[in-house]
Design a protein around this motif. Structure first.
Motif, PDB file in Angstrom:
ATOM      1  N   ILE A  34       4.293  10.228  -9.171  1.00  0.00           N
ATOM      2  CA  ILE A  34       5.648  10.219  -9.715  1.00  0.00           C
ATOM      3  C   ILE A  34       5.795  11.173 -10.894  1.00  0.00           C
ATOM      4  CG2 ILE A  34       5.228   8.326 -11.331  1.00  0.00           C
ATOM      5  CD1 ILE A  34       8.439   8.953  -9.260  1.00  0.00           C
ATOM      6  N   GLU A  35       4.721  11.476 -11.619  1.00  0.00           N
ATOM      7  CA  GLU A  35       4.833  12.345 -12.795  1.00  0.00           C
ATOM      8  C   GLU A  35       4.716  13.826 -12.447  1.00  0.00           C
ATOM      9  OE1 GLU A  35       2.070  11.166 -15.747  1.00  0.00           O
ATOM     10  OE2 GLU A  35       2.880   9.141 -15.974  1.00  0.00           O
TER      11      GLU A  35
ATOM     12  N   LYS B  59      11.925   4.099  -7.684  1.00  0.00           N
ATOM     13  CA  LYS B  59      11.397   4.674  -8.924  1.00  0.00           C
ATOM     14  C   LYS B  59      12.447   5.487  -9.660  1.00  0.00           C
ATOM     15  CE  LYS B  59       7.227   3.060  -8.448  1.00  0.00           C
ATOM     16  NZ  LYS B  59       7.524   2.197  -7.303  1.00  0.00           N
ATOM     17  N   ILE B  60      13.409   6.051  -8.938  1.00  0.00           N
ATOM     18  CA  ILE B  60      14.465   6.836  -9.591  1.00  0.00           C
ATOM     19  C   ILE B  60      15.761   6.052  -9.695  1.00  0.00           C
ATOM     20  CG2 ILE B  60      13.446   9.007  -8.826  1.00  0.00           C
ATOM     21  CD1 ILE B  60      15.717   9.171  -6.726  1.00  0.00           C
ATOM     22  N   ALA B  61      15.674   4.741  -9.465  1.00  0.00           N
ATOM     23  CA  ALA B  61      16.837   3.850  -9.585  1.00  0.00           C
ATOM     24  C   ALA B  61      17.980   4.289  -8.689  1.00  0.00           C
ATOM     25  CB  ALA B  61      17.300   3.765 -11.039  1.00  0.00           C
TER      26      ALA B  61
ATOM     27  N   SER C  40      13.321   1.009 -16.098  1.00  0.00           N
ATOM     28  CA  SER C  40      12.581   1.431 -17.276  1.00  0.00           C
ATOM     29  C   SER C  40      12.123   2.875 -17.175  1.00  0.00           C
ATOM     30  CB  SER C  40      11.365   0.531 -17.481  1.00  0.00           C
ATOM     31  OG  SER C  40      10.488   0.649 -16.391  1.00  0.00           O
ATOM     32  N   LEU C  41      12.124   3.419 -15.974  1.00  0.00           N
ATOM     33  CA  LEU C  41      11.702   4.800 -15.796  1.00  0.00           C
ATOM     34  C   LEU C  41      12.811   5.788 -16.130  1.00  0.00           C
ATOM     35  CD1 LEU C  41       9.825   4.497 -12.403  1.00  0.00           C
ATOM     36  CD2 LEU C  41       8.803   4.747 -14.662  1.00  0.00           C
ATOM     37  N   LEU C  42      14.045   5.295 -16.230  1.00  0.00           N
ATOM     38  CA  LEU C  42      15.159   6.220 -16.417  1.00  0.00           C
ATOM     39  C   LEU C  42      15.056   6.961 -17.737  1.00  0.00           C
ATOM     40  CD1 LEU C  42      18.135   4.122 -15.047  1.00  0.00           C
ATOM     41  CD2 LEU C  42      16.964   6.028 -13.963  1.00  0.00           C
ATOM     42  N   GLY C  43      14.516   6.310 -18.747  1.00  0.00           N
ATOM     43  CA  GLY C  43      14.421   6.985 -20.027  1.00  0.00           C
ATOM     44  C   GLY C  43      13.474   8.156 -20.009  1.00  0.00           C
ATOM     45  N   SER C  44      12.397   8.023 -19.249  1.00  0.00           N
ATOM     46  CA  SER C  44      11.403   9.089 -19.204  1.00  0.00           C
ATOM     47  C   SER C  44      11.646  10.092 -18.111  1.00  0.00           C
ATOM     48  CB  SER C  44      10.007   8.471 -19.018  1.00  0.00           C
ATOM     49  OG  SER C  44       9.970   7.765 -17.809  1.00  0.00           O
ATOM     50  N   LEU C  45      12.545   9.761 -17.183  1.00  0.00           N
ATOM     51  CA  LEU C  45      12.784  10.658 -16.063  1.00  0.00           C
ATOM     52  C   LEU C  45      13.776  11.729 -16.476  1.00  0.00           C
ATOM     53  CD1 LEU C  45      12.334   8.838 -12.891  1.00  0.00           C
ATOM     54  CD2 LEU C  45      13.498  11.013 -12.707  1.00  0.00           C
ATOM     55  N   GLN C  46      13.362  12.974 -16.460  1.00  0.00           N
ATOM     56  CA  GLN C  46      14.219  14.078 -16.857  1.00  0.00           C
ATOM     57  C   GLN C  46      14.664  14.849 -15.633  1.00  0.00           C
ATOM     58  OE1 GLN C  46      15.163  14.509 -19.937  1.00  0.00           O
ATOM     59  NE2 GLN C  46      13.987  12.761 -20.600  1.00  0.00           N
TER      60      GLN C  46
ATOM     61  N   HIS D 272       0.802  -1.220   0.000  1.00  0.00           N
ATOM     62  CA  HIS D 272       0.000   0.000   0.000  1.00  0.00           C
ATOM     63  C   HIS D 272       0.836   1.273   0.000  1.00  0.00           C
ATOM     64  CE1 HIS D 272      -3.351  -2.635   1.915  1.00  0.00           C
ATOM     65  NE2 HIS D 272      -3.323  -2.741   0.620  1.00  0.00           N
ATOM     66  N   CYS D 273       2.012   1.232   0.593  1.00  0.00           N
ATOM     67  CA  CYS D 273       2.858   2.425   0.636  1.00  0.00           C
ATOM     68  C   CYS D 273       3.412   2.779  -0.744  1.00  0.00           C
ATOM     69  CB  CYS D 273       4.007   2.235   1.626  1.00  0.00           C
ATOM     70  SG  CYS D 273       3.473   2.090   3.359  1.00  0.00           S
ATOM     71  N   GLU D 274       3.324   1.868  -1.691  1.00  0.00           N
ATOM     72  CA  GLU D 274       3.826   2.150  -3.038  1.00  0.00           C
ATOM     73  C   GLU D 274       2.884   3.043  -3.829  1.00  0.00           C
ATOM     74  OE1 GLU D 274       5.630  -0.270  -6.918  1.00  0.00           O
ATOM     75  OE2 GLU D 274       4.539  -1.345  -5.348  1.00  0.00           O
ATOM     76  N   TRP D 275       1.636   3.099  -3.417  1.00  0.00           N
ATOM     77  CA  TRP D 275       0.656   3.875  -4.176  1.00  0.00           C
ATOM     78  C   TRP D 275       1.044   5.342  -4.298  1.00  0.00           C
ATOM     79  CZ3 TRP D 275      -2.510   2.019  -7.466  1.00  0.00           C
ATOM     80  CH2 TRP D 275      -3.115   0.785  -7.281  1.00  0.00           C
ATOM     81  N   LEU D 276       1.631   5.883  -3.250  1.00  0.00           N
ATOM     82  CA  LEU D 276       1.949   7.310  -3.267  1.00  0.00           C
ATOM     83  C   LEU D 276       2.894   7.652  -4.411  1.00  0.00           C
ATOM     84  CD1 LEU D 276       1.411   9.882  -1.453  1.00  0.00           C
ATOM     85  CD2 LEU D 276       3.739   9.543  -0.662  1.00  0.00           C
ATOM     86  N   SER D 277       3.952   6.896  -4.559  1.00  0.00           N
ATOM     87  CA  SER D 277       4.897   7.178  -5.642  1.00  0.00           C
ATOM     88  C   SER D 277       4.297   6.870  -7.008  1.00  0.00           C
ATOM     89  CB  SER D 277       6.193   6.381  -5.444  1.00  0.00           C
ATOM     90  OG  SER D 277       5.930   4.997  -5.345  1.00  0.00           O
ATOM     91  N   LEU D 278       3.432   5.885  -7.095  1.00  0.00           N
ATOM     92  CA  LEU D 278       2.802   5.571  -8.377  1.00  0.00           C
ATOM     93  C   LEU D 278       1.855   6.674  -8.824  1.00  0.00           C
ATOM     94  CD1 LEU D 278       1.986   1.765  -7.942  1.00  0.00           C
ATOM     95  CD2 LEU D 278       3.753   2.791  -9.374  1.00  0.00           C
TER      96      LEU D 278
END
Length: 769
Positions: A448-449, A508-510, A630-636, A439-445
């Motif tokens: 995150i954008e 999420k940010i590796a 996989s998020l690294l490509g979209s994370l600016q 449940h604690c993962e929901w916040l970042s999901l």
């Protein structure tokens, strides 16, 4: 021709060329030729078209004091005018020039002599007795462009009078009072609301104006009327078909009213004691909540939802008010508490279930997705985040103003349960993403954008956690181990355990420390405040952080989720041991929650996996899997990190270092800091990095949460999450230190560095043999 003369005047004002002729000459061209009906202020469809001869005499009479060649020039110009050509275009240009003159006259960038001349022209124009009445007539024109430009011009003139003469335009005030009082019998109120909104915004943008006195002069006569209008317009039954279209007059009134409410909230910051019209949204927010859950058009609901978000964040009128806003006046806490109570009351009454979010995401220029575009959800993520933030911020405020644990425990657990259900129903994971198992993962999901929203939400939950923890410790001198386990179980079940939230974000940010550095130097997020508070907690609660890290390693390594669920607010909580967790059956029940506990810590899992997925995950037990790469490509990054010829090696290891460049961090400049923060390149790190592969290549289940890493010989398997998270903080500390040594950090980070250093010492003492 009149049009050509107006066009020349427009070019001269636009380019800053001095207006050489007499002031009355220019004022005469700005006088609107409108014929009003004797019955009232309704606009006639025809223009007042005087004969050439009459036109000459009229203008000569008004400019009898002009002598010499100037008078002759005016006579010749007026005699050659063709007033009947393009009357609409002439009037639009006149309205544009009026607004331009006001903007230039009040701007400090305009040369003083030029500004003085513009002011004199406007003062002459305002002496024309019917200029305000003519503009008010244009407000009700069926020509929407004329109506819009008349509203802007009228607002500019009213603002100019307030600034230069400290006087309120009586004609405009009388019209506004009459229009608002006659609602809903008179439904054409949008134009009146536009004008008042524009006046308030003009005042707030003026940095040289004594805003408190001017706003009080403007709003005091309208205070009671605006409060009554709030009741009238929001107490309707919004099931009518008139509210289902965004183009209807009734919908237009509501949309215009949301803009006015935001302007009133922004103006509240300027007054020591707010007026009733500035407090009404807080004290009667239930009216707005009813509109949001009604059958009104989605755009109207979205406007009100975004307004509530700005309200709880104290960010109303961000495009108008410069600098940080503070609503801390004598009524702030009273008003915020009233708003919080109302919001939490409806949230606990399934209000969230009554808000159908838009089924399609918004795209630039279209509402349709491109072929092959896999969106995370069909719901409007902007509105989803806004509603979630409203609930979390009201919970935070409720917590901070509650004296006992009993006051907040039930409402908090119930609200978080509703919010988790809301997230689950609107965050449909794509086939490429892993199902949420904690449940604690929901916040970042969810957030995150949107960086600023994410840290506001994380800070709200962190402050709620700290207050809750303080209250329970104050209530009991010594807490037993069972009580501690129950408390940990509750925080995981309700999705607000601060250690889990922080670790999920790092995933999420590796575990990239440069992303954290970006957030720290950004003026758009509250990450600095969040991180300082979290590091203080981490310093005092290190053992729980270690337990959570170990739990991430064991449970995410086996990829064995559980989905037996019970509401977290029930007194009897079903807690399972670690052994039971691995053997628990997978019975998906997505609408409920279960608390799970161990001797050290407790995490809650749900499942959206099938039996095949669980079987596949068991085949990769020895790997800790993560799809965050996989998020690294979209994370600016907010800052550009490039290489540089000026690099150096430090004694602690091989780290890449480049020149950094900083500009002042304020509203007029952007901050740029270029620095590469490279991780250590010793054998251990190289071995870890070499074993990170994409999920599809490894074939491991996407429900796993850590990077696909096979533990090296130098690292204990159960310490991988602890190692990576503390390493990330250590790299952040090193980067900040280097920037500080070169005076390139935008503020003094000494307090932050002390906290990071303390955490590093604790980490090393924990990991030492």
């Amino acid at each position: 021709m009149k049009m050509s003369l107006l066009q020349q005047m427009y070019k001269d004002i636009l380019t800053g060329v001095p207006l050489a002729k007499e002031n009355r000459y220019y004022a005469s061209f700005l006088t609107l030729c409108i014929e009003q009906s004797p019955e009232g202020d309704e606009l006639c469809d025809r223009m007042h078209l005087p004969s050439t001869e009459g036109g000459i005499r009229s203008h000569q009479d008004t400019m009898s004091d002009i002598v010499g060649p100037t008078a002759d020039d005016v006579s010749r110009d007026l005699a050659s005018m063709n007033f009947s050509s393009c009357p609409r275009e002439v009037m639009l240009l006149q309205l544009t020039l009026i607004k331009m003159l006001v903007d230039k006259a009040v701007s400090e960038e305009t040369e003083f002599s030029t500004r003085q001349k513009y002011c004199e022209i406007l003062i002459l124009l305002l002496k024309e007795p019917k200029i305000s009445s003519k503009l008010i007539c244009l407000l009700s024109s069926c020509d929407r462009l004329l109506s819009h430009m008349a509203s802007k011009s009228l607002a500019s003139l009213v603002y100019f009078q307030l600034k230069e003469e400290n006087a309120l335009n009586v004609t405009w005030l009388s019209h506004s009072l009459k229009t608002l009082l006659e609602f809903p019998m008179c439904t054409q109120v949008a134009e009146c609301l536009w004008t008042l909104t524009a006046i308030i915004k003009n005042i707030l943008k003026d940095e040289t104006l004594p805003k408190a006195g001017i706003l009080k002069k403007l709003l005091s006569p309208l205070d009671d009327v605006l409060e009554g209008f709030y009741n009238s317009i929001l107490l309707h039954h919004f099931d009518s078909h008139l509210y289902t279209s965004p183009y209807s007059e009734t919908a237009n009134n509501l949309i215009s009213f949301t803009d006015l409410l935001e302007a009133l909230l922004a103006s509240r910051t300027e007054l020591q004691l707010p007026l009733k019209c500035q407090r009404v949204l807080f004290l009667k927010v239930s009216y707005v909540l009813n509109v949001i859950s009604s059958s009104t058009h989605y755009f109207i609901k979205k406007k009100f939802i975004m307004l509530l978000k700005k309200c709880v964040l104290c960010k109303s009128g961000e495009d108008t008010v410069s600098g940080s806003q503070s609503l801390r006046n004598p009524y702030f806490y009273e008003d915020m508490l009233a708003l919080s109570n109302a919001v939490l009351q409806v949230v606990n009454l399934t209000w969230l279930d009554q808000i159908p979010l838009g089924e399609k995401a918004s795209y630039f220029g279209s509402s349709e997705a491109l072929p092959g575009d896999n969106t995370q959800s069909g719901s409007d993520q902007t509105v989803l985040r806004a509603i979630s933030l409203v609930v979390l911020k009201t919970l935070e405020f409720k917590f901070q103003n509650s004296a006992t644990e009993a006051e907040i425990k039930e409402v908090f657990q119930s609200s978080m349960s509703q919010l988790l259900t809301f997230w689950r129903s609107h965050m449909k994971c794509s086939p490429q993403s892993h199902p949420v198992v904690h449940h604690c993962e929901w916040l970042s999901l969810v957030f995150i954008e949107q960086d600023d929203d994410m840290w506001e939400a994380a800070k709200a939950l962190l402050l709620s956690y700290l207050k809750f923890d303080r209250l329970r410790r104050d209530a009991a001198d010594n807490l037993s181990q069972k009580e501690e386990e129950s408390w940990n179980c509750l925080t995981h079940a309700s999705g607000y355990n601060p250690h889990c939230i922080f670790l999920f974000f790092l995933e999420k940010i590796a575990f990239d420390s440069t992303v954290l550095l970006d957030f720290l130097i950004s003026s758009e997020t509250c990450f600095l405040e969040y991180l300082v508070r979290y590091l203080k907690l981490l310093r005092e609660d290190w053992h729980q952080f270690v337990n959570v890290c170990n739990y991430f390693d064991t449970k995410h390594g086996t990829c064995q989720p559980v989905s037996s669920i019970k509401p977290p607010h029930q007194e009897k909580q079903s807690c399972m041991s670690d052994v039971n967790l691995q053997n628990a059956p997978c019975e998906p029940e997505p609408q409920t929650l279960i608390p799970l506990t161990s001797s050290h810590s407790c995490l809650v899992f749900t499942t959206e996996q099938g039996d095949n997925e669980v079987a596949e995950s068991n085949q990769s037990k020895s790997l800790l899997c993560n799809d965050s790469t996989s998020l690294l490509g979209s994370l600016q990054s907010l800052v550009n990190y490039d290489s540089s010829e000026d690099s150096e090696l430090e004694s602690v290891g091989k780290e890449c270092l480049v020149n950094t460049e900083k500009m002042p961090l304020n509203n007029e400049h952007e901050t740029m800091i270029s620095e590469t923060v490279c991780s250590y390149t010793d054998d251990t790190q190289n071995k870890l990095k070499s074993q990170m592969l994409p999920l599809k290549q490894k074939g491991c289940n996407t429900s796993c949460s850590l990077a696909c890493i096979e533990p090296s010989d130098n690292i204990v398997p159960l310490k991988i999450m602890l190692y990576k998270s503390t390493k990330c903080l250590e790299e952040l500390q090193n980067a900040i230190s280097r920037l500080q040594r070169r005076n390139l950090f935008p503020y003094n980070p000494s307090a932050l560095l002390r906290l990071l250093s303390h955490v590093e010492k604790i980490s090393k003492s924990t990991n030492s043999p």
